[in-house]
Design a protein around this motif. Sequence first.
Motif, PDB file in Angstrom:
ATOM      1  N   LEU A 147       0.824  -1.207   0.000  1.00 55.97           N
ATOM      2  CA  LEU A 147       0.000   0.000   0.000  1.00 55.97           C
ATOM      3  C   LEU A 147       0.859   1.259   0.000  1.00 55.97           C
ATOM      4  CD1 LEU A 147      -2.745  -1.156   2.520  1.00 55.97           C
ATOM      5  CD2 LEU A 147      -3.049  -0.738   0.061  1.00 55.97           C
ATOM      6  N   LEU A 164      -9.194   2.017   5.515  1.00 49.26           N
ATOM      7  CA  LEU A 164      -8.371   1.964   4.312  1.00 49.26           C
ATOM      8  C   LEU A 164      -8.975   0.931   3.354  1.00 49.26           C
ATOM      9  CD1 LEU A 164      -5.788   3.574   3.643  1.00 49.26           C
ATOM     10  CD2 LEU A 164      -4.474   1.620   4.428  1.00 49.26           C
ATOM     11  N   PRO A 165     -10.064   1.296   2.673  1.00 48.46           N
ATOM     12  CA  PRO A 165     -10.779   0.320   1.839  1.00 48.46           C
ATOM     13  C   PRO A 165      -9.931  -0.274   0.712  1.00 48.46           C
ATOM     14  CG  PRO A 165     -11.710   2.540   1.586  1.00 48.46           C
ATOM     15  CD  PRO A 165     -10.688   2.617   2.668  1.00 48.46           C
ATOM     16  N   GLU A 166      -8.884   0.439   0.265  1.00 48.84           N
ATOM     17  CA  GLU A 166      -8.055  -0.119  -0.816  1.00 48.84           C
ATOM     18  C   GLU A 166      -7.284  -1.367  -0.378  1.00 48.84           C
ATOM     19  OE1 GLU A 166      -5.753   3.740   0.397  1.00 48.84           O
ATOM     20  OE2 GLU A 166      -7.786   2.992   0.535  1.00 48.84           O
ATOM     21  N   ASP A 168      -8.721  -3.911   1.096  1.00 50.61           N
ATOM     22  CA  ASP A 168      -9.625  -5.060   0.976  1.00 50.61           C
ATOM     23  C   ASP A 168      -9.314  -5.941  -0.224  1.00 50.61           C
ATOM     24  OD1 ASP A 168     -10.899  -4.162   3.247  1.00 50.61           O
ATOM     25  OD2 ASP A 168     -12.585  -3.247   2.158  1.00 50.61           O
ATOM     26  N   SER A 169      -9.005  -5.333  -1.360  1.00 57.10           N
ATOM     27  CA  SER A 169      -8.761  -6.128  -2.573  1.00 57.10           C
ATOM     28  C   SER A 169      -7.436  -6.898  -2.493  1.00 57.10           C
ATOM     29  CB  SER A 169      -8.766  -5.226  -3.810  1.00 57.10           C
ATOM     30  OG  SER A 169      -7.697  -4.299  -3.749  1.00 57.10           O
ATOM     31  N   GLU A 173      -8.119 -11.188  -2.362  1.00 54.91           N
ATOM     32  CA  GLU A 173      -7.990 -11.051  -3.812  1.00 54.91           C
ATOM     33  C   GLU A 173      -9.075 -11.871  -4.512  1.00 54.91           C
ATOM     34  OE1 GLU A 173      -3.879 -12.167  -4.445  1.00 54.91           O
ATOM     35  OE2 GLU A 173      -3.296 -10.060  -4.385  1.00 54.91           O
TER      36      GLU A 173
END
Length: 182
Positions: A147, A164-166, A168-169, A173
């Motif tokens: 990140l 920090l929603p980014e 999650d992916s 995955e």
Amino acid sequence: LAPESVEVLPAGNRGSSVIAPYGEIGYYNFAATGDQQALKLTWYSGGLKPELPEAVPSDITLASRGAMFIGDKGVIINNGGARNAPEIFPESLAKAVVPPAPSIPRSAGHHREWIDAIKGGPAAMSNFDYASRLTEITLLGVLSLRLGGKKIYWDSRNMKVTGLPEADSIIREPVRKGWEMD
């Protein structure tokens, strides 16, 4: 227990966001729980080393693999491996320290422990309960690094980074159809 926050910063030119850096400095913060005090851990890799605390003589050389414990009264340096005895600073404190009696049994070796556990013997020292916690801590450092060195606040119970929603992916995955797990 898992850390409550992790921040791992890259060192050196990566050239690309998908290539690991030459080294990292990681900051791991563990909250106080029960009778265990809060702990701040700093991890150096790739040849990076911390500055020596004031209590440590300036002619001490830190090994490429080791640990340094900094307390309120002094510093313990273990320059890696069982062959090197830990050093305590200031030296006046070293003379007053009485080493504890050994409390961790000697290992018969990773493979022997594994085979003995399979045969119904005691659990291996590197059992899944221990290994899963260590892996979680390590992967949180990788997550922070992926990140861009952002500080992450970890909710271990829900396996989620707070605010920090980014993340999650990366944590979950996408999985190809037919390979899902319940």
